[in-house]
Design a protein around this motif. Sequence first.
Motif, PDB file in Angstrom:
ATOM      1  N   LEU A 242       0.865  -1.191  -0.058  1.00 10.36           N
ATOM      2  CA  LEU A 242      -0.069   0.006  -0.055  1.00 10.36           C
ATOM      3  C   LEU A 242       0.898   1.286   0.162  1.00 10.36           C
ATOM      4  O   LEU A 242       0.686   2.184  -0.955  1.00 10.36           O
ATOM      5  N   ILE A 243       1.820   1.226   0.795  1.00 10.86           N
ATOM      6  CA  ILE A 243       2.719   2.335   0.830  1.00 10.86           C
ATOM      7  C   ILE A 243       3.718   2.807  -0.304  1.00 10.86           C
ATOM      8  O   ILE A 243       3.687   3.661  -1.002  1.00 10.86           O
ATOM      9  N   GLY A 244       4.192   1.605  -0.974  1.00 15.17           N
ATOM     10  CA  GLY A 244       4.659   1.813  -2.395  1.00 15.17           C
ATOM     11  C   GLY A 244       3.600   2.335  -3.335  1.00 15.17           C
ATOM     12  O   GLY A 244       4.176   3.125  -4.122  1.00 15.17           O
ATOM     13  N   LEU A 245       2.510   1.900  -3.264  1.00 15.72           N
ATOM     14  CA  LEU A 245       1.441   2.175  -4.222  1.00 15.72           C
ATOM     15  C   LEU A 245       1.345   3.659  -4.162  1.00 15.72           C
ATOM     16  O   LEU A 245       1.226   4.481  -5.191  1.00 15.72           O
ATOM     17  N   THR A 246       0.964   4.071  -2.945  1.00 21.17           N
ATOM     18  CA  THR A 246       0.654   5.539  -2.687  1.00 21.17           C
ATOM     19  C   THR A 246       1.844   6.480  -2.731  1.00 21.17           C
ATOM     20  O   THR A 246       1.758   7.563  -3.648  1.00 21.17           O
ATOM     21  N   SER A 247       3.048   5.944  -2.476  1.00 22.65           N
ATOM     22  CA  SER A 247       4.217   6.692  -2.658  1.00 22.65           C
ATOM     23  C   SER A 247       4.521   6.984  -4.173  1.00 22.65           C
ATOM     24  O   SER A 247       5.104   8.113  -4.526  1.00 22.65           O
ATOM     25  N   SER A 248       4.386   6.071  -4.802  1.00 21.08           N
ATOM     26  CA  SER A 248       4.908   5.968  -6.253  1.00 21.08           C
ATOM     27  C   SER A 248       3.703   6.708  -7.285  1.00 21.08           C
ATOM     28  O   SER A 248       3.868   6.400  -8.531  1.00 21.08           O
ATOM     29  N   GLY A 249       2.640   7.001  -6.767  1.00 22.96           N
ATOM     30  CA  GLY A 249       1.812   8.047  -7.573  1.00 22.96           C
ATOM     31  C   GLY A 249       0.583   6.888  -8.028  1.00 22.96           C
ATOM     32  O   GLY A 249       0.034   7.162  -9.028  1.00 22.96           O
ATOM     33  N   ALA A 250       0.509   5.703  -7.594  1.00 21.04           N
ATOM     34  CA  ALA A 250      -0.533   4.558  -7.932  1.00 21.04           C
ATOM     35  C   ALA A 250      -1.480   4.541  -6.999  1.00 21.04           C
ATOM     36  O   ALA A 250      -2.107   3.414  -6.878  1.00 21.04           O
ATOM     37  N   GLY A 251      -2.140   5.599  -6.354  1.00 22.26           N
ATOM     38  CA  GLY A 251      -3.130   5.547  -5.076  1.00 22.26           C
ATOM     39  C   GLY A 251      -4.440   5.270  -5.577  1.00 22.26           C
ATOM     40  O   GLY A 251      -5.162   4.692  -4.793  1.00 22.26           O
ATOM     41  N   ASP A 252      -4.555   5.221  -7.183  1.00 18.41           N
ATOM     42  CA  ASP A 252      -5.956   4.762  -7.576  1.00 18.41           C
ATOM     43  C   ASP A 252      -5.757   3.212  -7.698  1.00 18.41           C
ATOM     44  O   ASP A 252      -6.980   2.581  -8.359  1.00 18.41           O
ATOM     45  N   ASP A 253      -4.815   2.545  -7.541  1.00 15.98           N
ATOM     46  CA  ASP A 253      -4.887   1.254  -7.775  1.00 15.98           C
ATOM     47  C   ASP A 253      -5.688   0.639  -6.816  1.00 15.98           C
ATOM     48  O   ASP A 253      -5.904   0.851  -5.603  1.00 15.98           O
ATOM     49  N   PRO A 254      -6.669  -0.233  -7.275  1.00 19.59           N
ATOM     50  CA  PRO A 254      -7.338  -0.965  -6.593  1.00 19.59           C
ATOM     51  C   PRO A 254      -6.986  -1.880  -5.139  1.00 19.59           C
ATOM     52  O   PRO A 254      -7.612  -1.866  -4.246  1.00 19.59           O
ATOM     53  N   LYS A 255      -5.746  -2.052  -5.405  1.00 18.97           N
ATOM     54  CA  LYS A 255      -4.948  -2.738  -4.048  1.00 18.97           C
ATOM     55  C   LYS A 255      -4.997  -1.722  -2.919  1.00 18.97           C
ATOM     56  O   LYS A 255      -4.948  -2.283  -2.000  1.00 18.97           O
ATOM     57  N   VAL A 256      -5.016  -0.534  -3.282  1.00 19.19           N
ATOM     58  CA  VAL A 256      -4.835   0.428  -2.012  1.00 19.19           C
ATOM     59  C   VAL A 256      -6.061   0.447  -1.249  1.00 19.19           C
ATOM     60  O   VAL A 256      -5.822   0.182   0.061  1.00 19.19           O
ATOM     61  N   ALA A 257      -7.361   0.428  -1.895  1.00 17.28           N
ATOM     62  CA  ALA A 257      -8.643   0.303  -1.245  1.00 17.28           C
ATOM     63  C   ALA A 257      -8.574  -1.117  -0.526  1.00 17.28           C
ATOM     64  O   ALA A 257      -9.055  -1.168   0.668  1.00 17.28           O
ATOM     65  N   GLY A 258      -8.386  -2.126  -1.180  1.00 17.33           N
ATOM     66  CA  GLY A 258      -8.330  -3.455  -0.845  1.00 17.33           C
ATOM     67  C   GLY A 258      -7.574  -3.779   0.384  1.00 17.33           C
ATOM     68  O   GLY A 258      -8.045  -4.268   1.367  1.00 17.33           O
TER      69      GLY A 258
END
Lengths: 517, 374
Positions: free
Chosen positions: A225-241
Amino acid sequence: MHLRPFALITLLWCLVATTGAVELHREDHHTCSTCNAALARSMEYLRKNFDKQVATDGWYAGMLNSFWGGFAFLIDGNSPKEAKVCADRMRFYLETWAKKGMGYDGWFASMSMFYLSEYCLRYGTTPELKAALEFGAKFAHKTRESEGGWFHNPRWGGPNYAIDISGVGCGYFAAVRNMERLGLETGPALSDVNDYISKVCDGRSVAYGLNGRGGFALASGSYVLIGLTSSGAGDDPKVAGIGGHLLENVERIRNAHANGNLHHFGVAAALHRSSPEAYARFAGFYLHKYFIPNMASDGSLAPFPNDNTKPPEEAYAELKKGGDYAATAILASMIMMTRQGAFSPYPPRKAGLPPNKDCFAKAQTLLGSGKLAQAHEQLSNILPGGGDDQLIPVAQKQRKALEDLLNQRVLALRERLAQADPVDRTAAEPLAIAIHTSGVQAAALEKLAAGLPVASDAKIVAGEARKRLTRLRGKFGPSLAKDTAEAPTADGTPFAHDSELAAGMVRVLALGKDGNL
Amino acid sequence: MNPCPDRWLIAVMLVASTLVQASTADRSAIKERIDWCSTTISAVVGGQPISDRDLPGRVVLLIQNGLGADDAWNSFAVKTSMEFVGAVSAGGLVPLFVVDDAKANLNAWSSKNGAPTIGFVERQHLHIPGFIWGGAPRFVLVDADGVIISDMIIDGRDLSGGSRYHSRGILMKPDDVRRTVEGGPGPLVPPGSWNSCRAEAETLTAAAVTSKPLTPVLKALRERAKSGDKAEAQKLLDAVRQYVQRQLAVAERNRAGNPLLYKRVLERLQAQLGTDELGKPLDALVKSMTSDKSFQAELKAAEDFSLVIRTAAEISFGVGDPDAPRPADRIKAIRSGLQTVLSRHPKSQTARLAEIQRQQWDTWVAKAVEPLPW
């Protein structure tokens, strides 16, 4: 941070489903006297013991202290010196320790890279940190096992009790994705980590290793989750999941495997990144009830427990033993993360800046009038803590687009100068015109971008163009390209001398329309 | 026309069954082997003086562990090891106990009633091609054809042996050891108690894990067979005859696929049997082997390739960290040797193996952070 509406609804549903009669700690630590006092004590402990436990401890404990201590200073935002020392320690554990195979190389390399990449997102990349991270990406690729994961130490294809440990692989994921955002060379490591996450994560949770998809590896899920949000992929469904899964299990962190510090920090940081509501749930359950009351007299904590056999009151009472630098740093981070955006992939916001919306509006005006360096600065000031957080990604995107455009223009102008000399005057004429035009455009670009690094590149290009034209005129006659000496003509707009730049600026300005309030 | 549901169901089941069979076949086809003919044992530090020449064509059990000052650990380690070593008569398999240093000694093993046929070797003195030493206690069972039957690590946190994990192979049980030994040359000395020929039985048992000559003991047994102790002596002589036949059967089934193993087994039997009458069938086999030109061509290719593999194993080239320090001249020699095998024996079956090896090494070298002299 921007989340898709669906993701927000999922998170809110999880929140509603799990917050029957729970306490929420919504207050920023600045407005909570208990948190503020506890933070002061823990930070005092961290600073007092910094030299001994971080700066000069080159062994196992020193690694953990530098890692979690580093995050505390990074989140604090006012400790750049300490954060830099921790970054230097991380370089040691990556470039010396892991390189020499001194033990736990998978953990140490991935954790070091994770911290270094987060550090670079906040404070920028230096040649040393760039080299360290790029070495780390090569190391990650080199040590990836044939099954696709990473173990405590590299197995090099040999057997062991497990084929991989997701905590290592997910740490690499966060770090390498951050590297991609930083524009660093990841090599095949980027596809390695993306492939790994597709195998070990079921969209909501992460397994212990590659023997399954999804599981109770809470720290691993947090890293993703941190990697996705840090790298600008906050809209990846895994973030919410993952955010939803962590929230569902927020009261059961002690059930996660092996290392209490790892899981408690991971879950806290990931929920902080998920939403203010999610973090209020975490902070409401733990801070005033289990953590702050169990601080030792010197402000420290013992390691966080991973004992699920005892009730929480009993398990967390062990924290009172104190003396663990890493756990103390984690608590300090947890308290600081009650401030929205405290742990963000952006640089700390300077005090006294106008609100984000004002900076944004000013940036649009400056962009339109061709004051690019000032516009760039205004866009850089749009950071967590300035309100209207939805403007942050828009500003980041626009700033990046501007940087890319200016760099591309310099590159294109330079390429035009690289063409070989023609053999006769007829052929030399159009080339000389093109070189002259490039020179004029480069000089104009230098003025437009004054104050930005690209301006000095543009100045060099303009100088090269002048030299080249002089040489061609010496060879083919002084009247070469004289007719176009005044071209191109300006039409009053700041970008009229360069149609490519003008078209690019239209695209950059269009990005700003996404941020209209 | 409506499709018949039963027919669809049968079709689906057939397809599924085929897929399952294909999957099973694929899995069984992937069998990892150990190339004992290219393995080097430079020293043993205790127990039976087992050499690398003793391994081809025999069932081998590698035990990786460390014995030391901890009595509880020693008991656990020996007990667990003996579950497998003791599953067959002594001499049925070659047990190699691999230790980190010479301090781990045979006394700890002997005091806990460990089998006397075991050989202790340090990791630094044992170079097995492509083999990575992992966690311990580890047990690797290899059949007489060199196929890894099991590769198991026991999590020693539970000294009762209750917490077990397996990796890359199947969970090993004593029955697996028995079956593997039965599929190989088997024990030289049959199970049972020996009275008048006890010393000879012990000598033969030790010879089944080494290359010690059998001629003196065979001569002694023949003397006894002429005297009053005829039954025991004759039983042991028959056992040796059967053992030789079973060894030859192992060699024969590997003749086409692994000519070097065939040659090594014949050489070892010749050395052990010498001029004894039990060794006479070997003369014809050796003569046939020498005169078979196509076999000799394959053998030459296999020997050349083995030399390359052995050199690589000795510097752990192709395994472990590609950036670990290794002598550049040896790396260059390995590359050059591999090219020589490919160019000198292009049509041999070994060339195919060499080509696969080259690709594997290329991939491994490509992972190095620092460029290798490859």
